[in-house]
Write an enzyme that holds these catalytic residues in place. Structure first.
Site, PDB file in Angstrom:
ATOM      1  CE  LYS A 236      -3.706  -0.317   2.683  1.00  0.00           C
ATOM      2  NZ  LYS A 236      -4.329  -0.416   4.023  1.00  0.00           N
TER       3      LYS A 236
ATOM      4  NE  ARG B  83      -5.099   3.735   4.039  1.00  0.00           N
ATOM      5  CZ  ARG B  83      -5.193   3.962   2.746  1.00  0.00           C
ATOM      6  NH1 ARG B  83      -4.583   5.020   2.203  1.00  0.00           N
ATOM      7  NH2 ARG B  83      -5.854   3.135   1.965  1.00  0.00           N
TER       8      ARG B  83
ATOM      9  N   GLY C  88      -8.187  -7.251   4.990  1.00  0.00           N
ATOM     10  CA  GLY C  88      -8.935  -7.289   6.232  1.00  0.00           C
ATOM     11  C   GLY C  88      -8.185  -7.880   7.416  1.00  0.00           C
TER      12      GLY C  88
ATOM     13  CG  MET D 229      -2.584  -6.605   9.946  1.00  0.00           C
ATOM     14  SD  MET D 229      -0.857  -6.399   9.600  1.00  0.00           S
ATOM     15  CE  MET D 229      -0.895  -6.114   7.857  1.00  0.00           C
TER      16      MET D 229
ATOM     17  NE  ARG E 138      -6.163  -4.675  -3.062  1.00  0.00           N
ATOM     18  CZ  ARG E 138      -6.687  -4.628  -1.845  1.00  0.00           C
ATOM     19  NH1 ARG E 138      -5.925  -4.528  -0.795  1.00  0.00           N
ATOM     20  NH2 ARG E 138      -7.986  -4.708  -1.684  1.00  0.00           N
TER      21      ARG E 138
ATOM     22  CG  HIS F  64     -14.270 -10.806   4.280  1.00  0.00           C
ATOM     23  ND1 HIS F  64     -14.697 -12.076   4.614  1.00  0.00           N
ATOM     24  CD2 HIS F  64     -12.935 -10.784   4.482  1.00  0.00           C
ATOM     25  CE1 HIS F  64     -13.663 -12.771   5.036  1.00  0.00           C
ATOM     26  NE2 HIS F  64     -12.580 -12.021   4.963  1.00  0.00           N
TER      27      HIS F  64
ATOM     28  NE  ARG G 236      -3.121 -44.713 -15.613  1.00  0.00           N
ATOM     29  CZ  ARG G 236      -3.603 -43.501 -15.879  1.00  0.00           C
ATOM     30  NH1 ARG G 236      -4.606 -43.344 -16.720  1.00  0.00           N
ATOM     31  NH2 ARG G 236      -3.094 -42.451 -15.285  1.00  0.00           N
TER      32      ARG G 236
ATOM     33  CB  SER H 269       7.419 -42.729 -20.803  1.00  0.00           C
ATOM     34  OG  SER H 269       6.407 -42.065 -20.089  1.00  0.00           O
TER      35      SER H 269
ATOM     36  N   GLY I  55       7.848 -42.901 -15.218  1.00  0.00           N
ATOM     37  CA  GLY I  55       6.647 -43.111 -14.414  1.00  0.00           C
ATOM     38  C   GLY I  55       6.996 -42.652 -13.007  1.00  0.00           C
ATOM     39  CB  THR I  56       7.362 -39.281 -11.586  1.00  0.00           C
ATOM     40  OG1 THR I  56       6.123 -38.792 -12.104  1.00  0.00           O
ATOM     41  CG2 THR I  56       8.506 -38.858 -12.464  1.00  0.00           C
TER      42      THR I  56
ATOM     43  CB  CYS J  96       3.299 -40.873 -18.380  1.00  0.00           C
ATOM     44  SG  CYS J  96       4.032 -42.405 -17.810  1.00  0.00           S
TER      45      CYS J  96
ATOM     46  CE1 TYR K 170       5.503 -38.373 -23.083  1.00  0.00           C
ATOM     47  CE2 TYR K 170       7.453 -38.512 -24.467  1.00  0.00           C
ATOM     48  CZ  TYR K 170       6.508 -39.125 -23.665  1.00  0.00           C
ATOM     49  OH  TYR K 170       6.575 -40.469 -23.433  1.00  0.00           O
TER      50      TYR K 170
END
Ligand code: ADP
Ligand code: MG
Ligand code: MG
Length: 916
Positions: A22, A93, A102, A104, A339, A456, A562, A805, A807-808, A873, A893
């Site tokens: 502000k 302020r 809202g 403070m 803002r 609010h 799959r 690929s 597969g995580t 993937c 990818y």
């Protein structure tokens, strides 16, 4: 000497950490020549310095600089602080680097006391105005600086209103307000044990301290915790001292808030609300219902023109949609705050595309100003337009999207139902306050009966992307009884209602919702994203319907299909089970022969839908017992069948007896119909066989057991059938002249030998299909990388694989040795809370561990095959932070679920732009 205080004309508008958002913007606006009331900022450093030992009070040095600035203010305004003839009044302020709406508090009209009040009245010739300003000050100061609760003041206020027989605040006379002030002063005294401070500098010092202290107040601390605001992002609050201007000086005065563009739709048109003859807080608090800004054209045309000019200057300078506060005092327009506007996703997208077209920003900025996760909002459900339901109430469309849920009437109940019981709820309130925030998190949507689009409830809901209807005045909430009345009808807690935040309608019951359409602007924006991005975004899709949806969302191929999902359909499962329980290879082949055409047609449809984009088919992955019923269930069924067999045999006896009886009585007796016992015996036999198979297949650690390529090697018929189905589908498409790019992908690989094995099936079947059909097939062959050893053996895998690929999901389990379900249910929450692990690695890709393995695998893989194509993937493929990592790690990818595709497309563009 440290500089703790900056006048608006000297503060650095870019330094939000020091001056707060502000304060920095007040400085910046002053410096670009906007009409900001004179004032100054006390820095966040002063706040932190004071908070080190609050008991010692404000350092003398800080107060010294404040006094100096006050003298300057007196000079520019020509008024005097504590000057009984021409008093200077200010607001105090708060404002930190990150806006915490809202959280403070602000004190208005500071500088009033019994002497200056007289001066103010003499100056303005308006006693009513003077007392009104004074009572507001006493209450705000009492509450914010001294902790006297609002309710006490409100009760006194209500008493005066009652005895004056008025319902609206505006109905109170100067005398009434004078009485209010007297009561307030007494209340202050009796409550704090001291008289109201008359000395304005004492008022100022106490107020500054109170704002500083509010930084560590519970509300603010909770808020920072919930929104993960770290000291790094915002540390301490600044204090802004600003000359008061009055929007309540008559009908040529007003106050309001506005967005430079519509934050809901993005439309390029001033959007906001104002109140004539009112002070700033009145708009936000929702006490009087404000007017839409469009009305100003008629009511105060000259002011409307100035406001439009202010809007243009703000946007031209900030090159971003602004959310600003203004006050008009007797025909002069002041800007009190600005803002960057918080908008919802449709608003962001449209304004991005339009601001780029207007030349206000360039395309890169247009992309970068939108958080990719935000786009999910645009994929929120809307009410089905074909269903015609009558709304029971109508409020303001405060945050778009439709929500269905059970009504609850306070935030704690919302949390209980929504979070603890996992029920969908709508939080219904008269109005909301910052302390209701936990209820917002737990609710699907918010409904209030008071307040406008800038109340609010509206602001917070928009920020969270939750549907909100505000100011639906026909609703009366009784929190105690946990019920509400809407046009004479009762809603009890738990009753289902529907709200539509796009038009403000409220309905009883659940109205069906539909998936939203992509807007033209979103398509444009995502096209820009695709042009910029390096990573290609593909989708995980298992059926032609999924694929069609993925295409609509802009997927450029399928990165993971799959195949087991195809097995689970009702008409297929029996054949799959037959295949699994087969005793001999011949029996198994029999079942597979029936599965082959089904899979082939699945694949063909998928290829046709996606043509000419690539489609990646993963061969069967899960342990096969997953397709069979559980052991307990089978035992239970077998028991029941035994009983049934006994009963049926008993019935045979009974019907024999009845037959004899009926012959004796010559009467018609009902003879029960018979079930053939041999049918039951057959069923029993199958179930017993299945139970045996289930026991045979039982594994101690199924996820580390007989699955993936291991299954493909031990039961070659299964993988061979799948490979054949893919290749024959390709040949069928080729015969029809449809361009397709299938890719076969092998799961759970840990060694090149496994891949070689499966590749042999592929080469052999390919040769046979090519010979039979005369088509040239181009299906590619690749491997999942989801086993730690596969990362280590990446180089040798490239001898067999055309692509990798990651597969995580599995790779994360394997890297941590965490089983996901156990981790998430038992210890991960505590790990996260105590920051033993900062994030849940199943949600946010663990760069340091899993990511490191990926980087090694890519490096080693490309050492042998420089053009190796690499993708991901796992679920991480749709997560922006993980996508950023994928960019840095050199993937080609990412593949994620269809609804995440738009998010991933934008994230892929961000990833490139942010890593240039
Ligand atoms: P918040 O962060 O809650 O918006 P603000 O500090 O902006 O708090 O102030 C609360 C209200 O008081 C706003 O409506 C604002 O416009 C108004 N206000 C603040 N300072 C002044 C001033 N100097 N003159 C007139 N109104 C003011
Ligand atoms: Mg405030
Ligand atoms: Mg404000």
């Amino acid at each position: 000497m440290n500089k703790w205080v900056y006048a608006f004309p000297e503060g650095d508008g870019k330094n939000k950490k020091l001056l707060g958002g502000k304060g920095a913007n007040l400085c910046e606006m002053t410096q670009i020549g906007l009409n900001v009331p004179p004032g100054f900022v006390i820095t966040t450093e002063a706040c932190l310095n004071y908070l080190k030992s609050p008991s010692e009070g404000l350092p003398a040095e800080v107060m010294g600089q404040v006094r100096e600035q006050m003298r300057l203010l007196e000079q520019v305004t020509g008024k005097g602080f504590d000057d009984a003839d021409n008093p200077l009044l200010v607001s105090v302020r708060s404002g930190s680097a990150i806006s915490m709406p809202g959280m403070m508090d602000t004190i208005l009209n500071l500088g009033l006391n019994s002497r200056t009040l007289k001066g103010e009245i003499a100056q303005t010739g308006d006693a009513r105005f003077g007392y009104d300003a004074y009572r507001r000050f006493i209450q705000l100061f009492g509450k914010v600086a001294m902790g006297v609760s609002d309710e006490l003041f409100d009760a006194e206020f209500a008493l005066v209103k009652e005895s004056a027989r008025v319902t609206e605040d505006v109905g109170l006379s100067a005398d009434n307000l004078q009485e209010v002030c007297e009561r307030f002063l007494e209340l202050f005294h009796s409550h704090t044990g001291r008289p109201f401070p008359e000395n304005p500098y004492e008022q100022l010092e106490l107020s500054i301290k109170a704002v500083f202290n509010s930084w560590m107040g519970k509300r603010a601390v909770d808020y920072r915790h919930e929104f993960k605001i770290t000291p790094d992002m915002a540390n301490g609050t600044a204090v802004n001292v600003c000359t008061m201007v009055f929007g309540n000086r008559g009908n040529d005065s007003a106050t309001g808030v506005a967005f430079t563009r519509n934050p809901g739709t993005g439309e390029n048109r001033l959007f906001g609300e104002y109140l004539v003859n009112a002070q700033g807080e009145d708009v936000v608090a929702g006490i009087r219902t404000p007017k839409p800004i469009d009305k100003m054209d008629q009511e105060m045309p000259e002011m409307a023109r100035q406001l439009a000019e202010l809007r243009d200057r703000l946007e031209a300078h900030y090159r971003e949609v602004q959310d600003f506060e203004f006050t008009i005092e007797r025909g002069t327009l002041y800007c009190l705050q600005t803002r960057n506007g918080k908008m919802n996703a449709p608003g962001m997208v449209r304004s991005s595309v339009e601001m780029a077209a207007e030349g206000l920003i360039d395309r890169e900025q247009a992309l970068l100003r939108i958080n990719p996760l935000y786009l999910e909002q645009m994929l929120y459900p809307q009410l089905d337009r074909n269903v015609h339901a009558l709304p029971v109430a109508q409020g303001l469309p405060a945050s778009p999207g439709a929500a269905v849920g059970q009504a609850v009437f306070d935030a704690d109940r919302a949390e209980h139902f929504g979070r603890v019981l996992g029920v969908k709820v709508i939080l219904v309130r008269e109005e909301t306050k910052p302390e209701d925030i936990h209820g917002f998190f737990a609710a699907q949507g918010i409904l209030t009966s008071r307040g406008g689009k800038t109340s609010h409830a509206a602001v917070v809901a928009r920020g969270m992307g939750k549907p909100c209807v505000a100011g639906a005045e026909g609703i009366h909430v009784d929190v105690q009884k946990r019920e509400a009345y809407v046009s004479g009808q009762l809603i009890r807690e738990g009753d289902v209602i529907t709200i539509d935040g796009s038009n403000g309608n409220v309905y009883f019951g659940a109205i069906p919702t539909v998936e939203p359409e992509f807007t033209r602007e979103l398509n444009t924006l995502l096209q820009w994203a695709d042009e910029v991005a390096y990573l290609r975004v593909m989708a995980n899709a298992d059926t032609p319907e999924d694929a069609a949806r993925a295409l609509k969302f802009g997927a450029r191929g399928i990165g993971l299909c799959r195949t087991e999902r195809m097995f689970n359909a009702v008409d297929r499962l029996p054949v799959v089970i037959e295949m699994i329980v087969a005793e001999t290879p011949e029996q198994r082949q029999h079942a597979l022969d029936r599965l082959l055409p089904i899979q082939r047609s699945d694949f063909r449809k998928l290829f046709e839908t996606m043509s000419p984009l690539p489609v990646t088919i993963r061969l069967l992955d899960p342990p096969i017992h997953e397709f069979l019923p559980g052991e307990e269930q089978l035992k239970d069924e077998i028991d029941k069948l035994h009983h049934l067999k006994d009963s049926v045999q008993g019935l045979a006896v009974l019907s024999g007896s009845l037959m004899m009886l009926s012959q004796k009585n010559k009467a018609d007796a009902k003879i029960p119909e018979m079930v053939d016992v041999s049918l039951i015996e057959e069923a029993l036999e199958t179930k017993i066989l299945m139970l045996r198979k289930v026991r045979d297949l039982n594994e101690v650690n199924p996820m580390l057991g007989h699955r993936g390529v291991r299954l493909g090697i031990t039961y070659p018929e299964i993988y061979r059938m799948q490979v054949r189905a893919v290749l024959e589908a390709e040949a069928e498409c080729a015969a029809k002249g449809i361009e397709v790019h299938p890719q076969i992908m092998v799961p759970q690989v840990c060694s090149a030998q496994e891949l070689k094995w499966v590749r042999r099936y592929m080469d052999e079947i390919k040769a046979s299909v090519e010979e039979k059909t005369g088509q040239q097939l181009n299906c590619r062959f690749g491997t999942m990388i989801e086993v730690v050893r596969a990362c280590m053996r990446a180089e040798s895998l490239t001898h067999e694989a055309d692509f990798f690929s990651f597969g995580t999901n599995d790779l994360t389990q394997a890297t941590f040795s965490f089983s996901r379900e156990d981790a998430e249910n038992k210890f991960l929450p505590m790990y996260n809370q105590n920051e033993i692990l900062r994030d849940n690695p199943f949600e946010v890709l663990d760069e340091k561990g899993v990511g490191k393995l990926m980087q090694l695998a890519i490096q080693w893989g490309r050492a042998h095959k420089p053009d190796l194509s690499v993708g991901i993937c796992g679920e991480h493929g749709g997560h922006p932070a993980s996508i950023d990592f994928c960019q840095r790690a050199g993937l080609n990818y990412v593949s994620c679920s269809a609804p995440r595709v738009p998010v991933a497309r934008l994230a892929a563009a961000h990833a490139l732009l942010n890593n240039r």
